[in-house]
Each structure stands twice: as structure tokens, then as C-alpha cells.
Design a protein around this motif. Structure first.
Motif, PDB file in Angstrom:
ATOM      1  N   ASP A 149       0.818  -1.221   0.000  1.00 45.98           N
ATOM      2  CA  ASP A 149       0.000   0.000   0.000  1.00 45.98           C
ATOM      3  C   ASP A 149       0.850   1.268   0.000  1.00 45.98           C
ATOM      4  OD1 ASP A 149      -2.686   1.381   0.404  1.00 45.98           O
ATOM      5  OD2 ASP A 149      -1.567   2.078   2.170  1.00 45.98           O
ATOM      6  N   GLU A 202      -1.403   8.852  -3.674  1.00 47.35           N
ATOM      7  CA  GLU A 202      -2.759   9.382  -3.556  1.00 47.35           C
ATOM      8  C   GLU A 202      -3.369   9.632  -4.932  1.00 47.35           C
ATOM      9  OE1 GLU A 202      -6.232  10.089  -1.891  1.00 47.35           O
ATOM     10  OE2 GLU A 202      -4.439   9.354  -0.857  1.00 47.35           O
ATOM     11  N   ILE A 227      -4.832   6.450  -6.147  1.00 49.60           N
ATOM     12  CA  ILE A 227      -6.139   6.168  -5.541  1.00 49.60           C
ATOM     13  C   ILE A 227      -7.226   6.933  -6.284  1.00 49.60           C
ATOM     14  CG2 ILE A 227      -7.547   6.502  -3.469  1.00 49.60           C
ATOM     15  CD1 ILE A 227      -5.642   4.185  -3.180  1.00 49.60           C
ATOM     16  N   THR A 239      -5.345  -0.284   1.278  1.00 50.71           N
ATOM     17  CA  THR A 239      -5.670   0.195  -0.074  1.00 50.71           C
ATOM     18  C   THR A 239      -7.179   0.246  -0.269  1.00 50.71           C
ATOM     19  OG1 THR A 239      -3.608  -0.733  -0.954  1.00 50.71           O
ATOM     20  CG2 THR A 239      -5.354  -0.240  -2.537  1.00 50.71           C
ATOM     21  N   ASN A 268      -9.457   0.525   2.075  1.00 57.27           N
ATOM     22  CA  ASN A 268      -9.996   1.595   2.923  1.00 57.27           C
ATOM     23  C   ASN A 268      -9.770   2.970   2.296  1.00 57.27           C
ATOM     24  OD1 ASN A 268     -10.921  -0.205   4.861  1.00 57.27           O
ATOM     25  ND2 ASN A 268      -9.066  -0.075   6.108  1.00 57.27           N
ATOM     26  N   ARG A 269      -8.626   3.169   1.676  1.00 61.03           N
ATOM     27  CA  ARG A 269      -8.332   4.459   1.028  1.00 61.03           C
ATOM     28  C   ARG A 269      -9.267   4.687  -0.167  1.00 61.03           C
ATOM     29  NH1 ARG A 269      -2.156   4.269  -0.340  1.00 61.03           N
ATOM     30  NH2 ARG A 269      -2.552   6.381  -1.135  1.00 61.03           N
TER      31      ARG A 269
END
Length: 442
Positions: A337, A342, A345, A373, A375-376
Motif C-alpha cells: 500500500d 494518492e 487512488i 488500499t 480503505n483508502r
């Protein structure tokens, strides 16, 4: 006295007759012994290989009887089945048993392909298999190369009981002449090769029987299935099941493509598993060439998945070619992760993704890889992201158990077993949906 001499002469004559075999052919006695102990008759056999949850296994041998026999003519004691497994790769130790007798669990008269029949010229012998039955395995893992490879499996099937046949008894068969192999489902794939971005690569492809535009399922192999064989990516574990009737039915027929990493997908440009791959450009070129060569593929429905090392590459392609794929299903994915930026993501949150992993995975611990990952992505507003996080990986067939009767437990890293059996499920819009149903709807 004369009578006594005549009697002695008669006795001497009878003794000479008994010793010399006078009055019968000289070979009479040896022929009787040959009848009681018939000489071996050479015969041929075919093997049947099927891919189970834990990997490939030789499940049956088909013996050519040379005559027609009726249903019920053979049983589990009719033949002894012996195998010798040989590893040809240098500096590679054979894991498990090298030789021994296979346990015959079922026997029947069949046709040449092992289909049970009321009469036929073949006997099919089904044998014990299981995750711990190494004698049945046609592959071996090399600790030297970290790759699986095929081993030679030489069988000797020796007849132990007479078999009634139309033209008399069949006896003395010794089948030690291999006459080919049936590879269930694997034979429906074609292994091809090409050069992409200057790298030679092999791949296995399946074309559905249905006409019209059909989706494409891409599966990327784990670390042990790399190399230059072409078949191991779908045979080293049960990835071949994407071509099964059960899974194909969800899509109304689907193409399947399984490229093989020459080494490991995780071989990065600056180091192993560094968030890049020396094969990424070549792999993408291979995929695009395959799609171009198969106009029946619906380019709006290309699904990308892979396990472990292949899950790592799944994440890279999903990150760098997001718009090319309709959905991704990375399994026990190995992209740490902390290597996902960002901005990655933000790119990935709009791609439908279904993660699969198990909490007992010690190879890629879920708290360092998939869970943060996922959760993000959720926090970033991903609307179609799912996670099937299993407590552990256990037998899906109901056939194998632990000593205490609990389902057989596999290594926690083997969560791909759930994917091949379409076990992952989630409640979406109030309805329980399986992984394959979800893919087919994307």
C-alpha cells in the motif's frame, strides 16, 4: 526265476518311461507350468490430468485391454498401479514421494477416452487424489528457481486378476507404454507465443463456442507459474476453471487469456516489487495484440485479474491503463500500500474493483497490502469497490478434512481458490451477488 526277471524288466521299463516322458511330447510338463503362470503381455495406457483446487493431479489411467469386455469385468483389485516421478531440472529436489503404488478407488470398462460403457476395449482406473497425495502430482516446485515445473510420471499397470472378455480371459497385461494424455479443460486452450516490446512471451488462450461479441477474462499468474511453458499459468492452480461450463454460463461464453511472466511480474525496474515491472509494456502489448486478433472480443468488457505476483501486475495495469478495463479482481495482491500514491487512488476509485484475500496470509499480510488500499479507495468515494476478506482458506469441495474433522485448511496465501470456485459474494443493492455475476454485469 524267469518270471522274476521278467517282472524286474517290466519295472525298469516303467521307471525309464516315467523319467523320460516316453509316450508323451517332451514339452508337455513345461507347457502346463506356462499355463499356470502366463507370460506378461505388453499393453499401453493413457493418463487423465485434471486441475484441482490445490493444483494439477493425474486422476485416472486408461488401460488398453486389446479385447472387448463387458461392464463389471474389472474392479479396484484387478490392477496394481505403480508410478515413478522424475524431476529433470538441474539442482532441483523432487518434493514428495518419488515412486509408489497409487490407490485405485474405482474401476470400470470404458471407451478410449475413459467414458464408462456397457462394453469396451479399455479399463479406466480412478485413483486417490488430494492436497497431500504427492504421487498424483505431475508438477514440482523448485526452491532454486521458485518456479513450478512438470515432472515425468512413468506408470506401470500390472494385471492381478483375470478379466472375462468376449474371446476368452484377458490375463497377464502389463501396461507400461504411454499412449498420450487427456488434459481436462486444459486441452480446450491453445498455447501461443510472440515477441512483445522485445520480450518473448507465451500465453494460453480460450475461445468460446458462442458467436457474437463476448467478454474477455484476463488472468495473470502467480510467482510459481512463471517461465516459458505457456500452460502452467492455468494448470499450476485452477485458473483453467474460467473455461468451465459453470463460469462460462455467467457470461454467455467468454474468452480467456492467461499470459505467462518469463520470470516474475514483480521484477521491477529498480528492484523486486518496487511498484514497477520490466514486463508491463510487453504485457500490455500482448493483450492488445490478442484483442486485435480476436474480433469477437467485446472491448467494453475486458476483465483483469491475477493472484499474488499476478495481483501485483493487476494493480499496475489497472493504475496505468485504467480506461482499458471494465473491472479488476486482484487476489492476494502483492503491491504494498505504501507504493500506491494518492493520485493512484484517485485514478483507481472509478474502476470497479473486487479484492480477495485471507487474514491468515503471511506472504502478503493484508494489513500491509490490501486492507489499507481498500480503505483508502472507500474514503476517496469509490462506488463499486468490494473486499472479500476470509478468515482462512479451507477446502471448498467437502472431500478433504483435518484430523479433527474440520475442513482441510490451505496456506492463507491461497485465497485464489475462492475465486476459481466463485465463492466471493457481497450484498449489492440489497441482493447477494457473486464475483462472477458482478464481473458479467460490468
Amino acid at each position: 526265476m524267469k518270471g522274476k526277471l521278467m517282472w524286474l524288466s517290466l519295472c525298469l521299463c516303467l521307471c525309464m518311461i516315467a523319467l523320460s516322458g516316453c509316450g508323451q511330447p517332451q514339452s508337455a510338463m513345461p507347457q502346463e507350468r506356462q499355463s499356470a503362470e502366463p507370460q506378461s503381455q505388453p499393453a499401453s495406457y493413457r493418463t487423465v490430468m485434471e486441475v484441482e483446487d490445490w493444483g494439477p493431479a493425474i486422476t485416472k489411467v486408461i488401460v488398453d485391454l486389446g479385447q472387448t469386455a463387458q461392464k463389471g469385468a474389472v474392479d479396484t483389485d484387478t490392477f496394481r498401479v505403480h508410478v515413478v516421478r522424475t524431476e529433470a531440472r538441474p539442482n532441483t529436489k523432487l518434493m514428495g514421494q518419488a515412486k509408489g503404488d497409487r490407490e485405485v478407488t474405482r474401476a470400470y470398462i470404458s471407451d478410449e477416452n475413459g467414458n464408462q460403457a456397457d462394453e469396451g476395449n479399455y479399463a479406466t482406473l480412478e485413483m486417490e487424489i488430494g492436497p497431500d497425495v504427492s504421487l498424483g502430482s505431475p508438477i514440482n516446485y523448485s526452491r532454486t528457481t521458485s518456479l513450478n515445473g512438470w515432472v515425468e510420471c512413468a506408470y506401470t499397470i500390472t494385471q492381478r486378476k483375470d478379466i472375462p472378455a468376449q474371446s476368452g480371459l484377458i490375463s497377464g497385461l502389463v501396461a507400461d507404454q504411454p499412449a498420450g494424455e487427456i488434459k481436462v479443460l486444459l486441452d480446450d486452450f491453445t498455447v501461443s507465443e510472440g515477441t512483445y516490446d522485445g520480450i518473448d512471451m507465451k500465453y494460453a488462450g480460450y475461445t468460446p463456442a458462442q458467436s457474437g461479441k463476448r467478454p474477455l477474462i484476463i488472468w495473470l499468474n502467480g510467482a510459481g507459474e512463471g517461465g516459458k511453458d505457456g500452460l502452467l499459468p492455468i494448470a499450476g492452480n485452477k485458473a483453467v476453471n474460467f473455461a468451465s461450463e459453470e463460469i462460462q454460463a455467467y457470461f454467455g461464453g467468454a474468452y480467456v487469456l492467461a499470459p505467462q511472466a518469463p520470470t516474475m511480474w514483480m521484477d521491477g525496474k529498480t528492484g523486486f516489487g518496487d511498484g514497477t515491472s520490466i514486463y508491463e509494456d510487453a504485457l500490455m502489448e500482448l493483450i492488445q495484440a490478442y484483442v486485435a486478433a480476436h474480433p469477437g472480443i467485446d472491448t467494453d468488457r475486458i476483465y483483469l485479474g491475477g493472484d499474488s505476483n499476478g495481483g501485483y501486475m493487476t494493480m499496475l495495469l489497472a493504475r496505468d491503463h485504467t480506461g482499458y478495463f471494465a473491472a479488476a479482481f486482484p487476489t492476494c495482491e502483492a503491491l504494498r500500500d505504501t507504493l500506491i500514491m494518492e493520485q493512484d487512488i484517485q485514478t483507481l476509485k472509478d474502476l470497479p474493483i473486487w479484492f480477495i484475500a485471507a487474514k491468515t496470509d503471511t506472504t502478503v499480510p493484508v494489513d500491509e497490502f490490501v486492507v489499507p488500499t481498500y480503505n483508502r479507495l472507500v474514503a476517496a468515494g469509490a462506488r463499486d469497490v468490494h473486499l472479500s476478506l476470509y478468515e482462512k482458506v479451507v477446502d471448498q469441495t467437502g472431500l478433504y478434512t483435518q484430523k479433527d474433522g474440520a475442513p482441510y485448511e490451505y496456506y492463507g496465501h491461497w485465497s485464489w481458490i475462492y475465486v476459481y470456485n466463485n465463492d466471493p459474494a457481497d450484498v449489492i443493492d440489497g441482493k447477494t451477488v457473486t464475483l462472477m455475476e458482478w464481473l458479467a454485469g460490468r
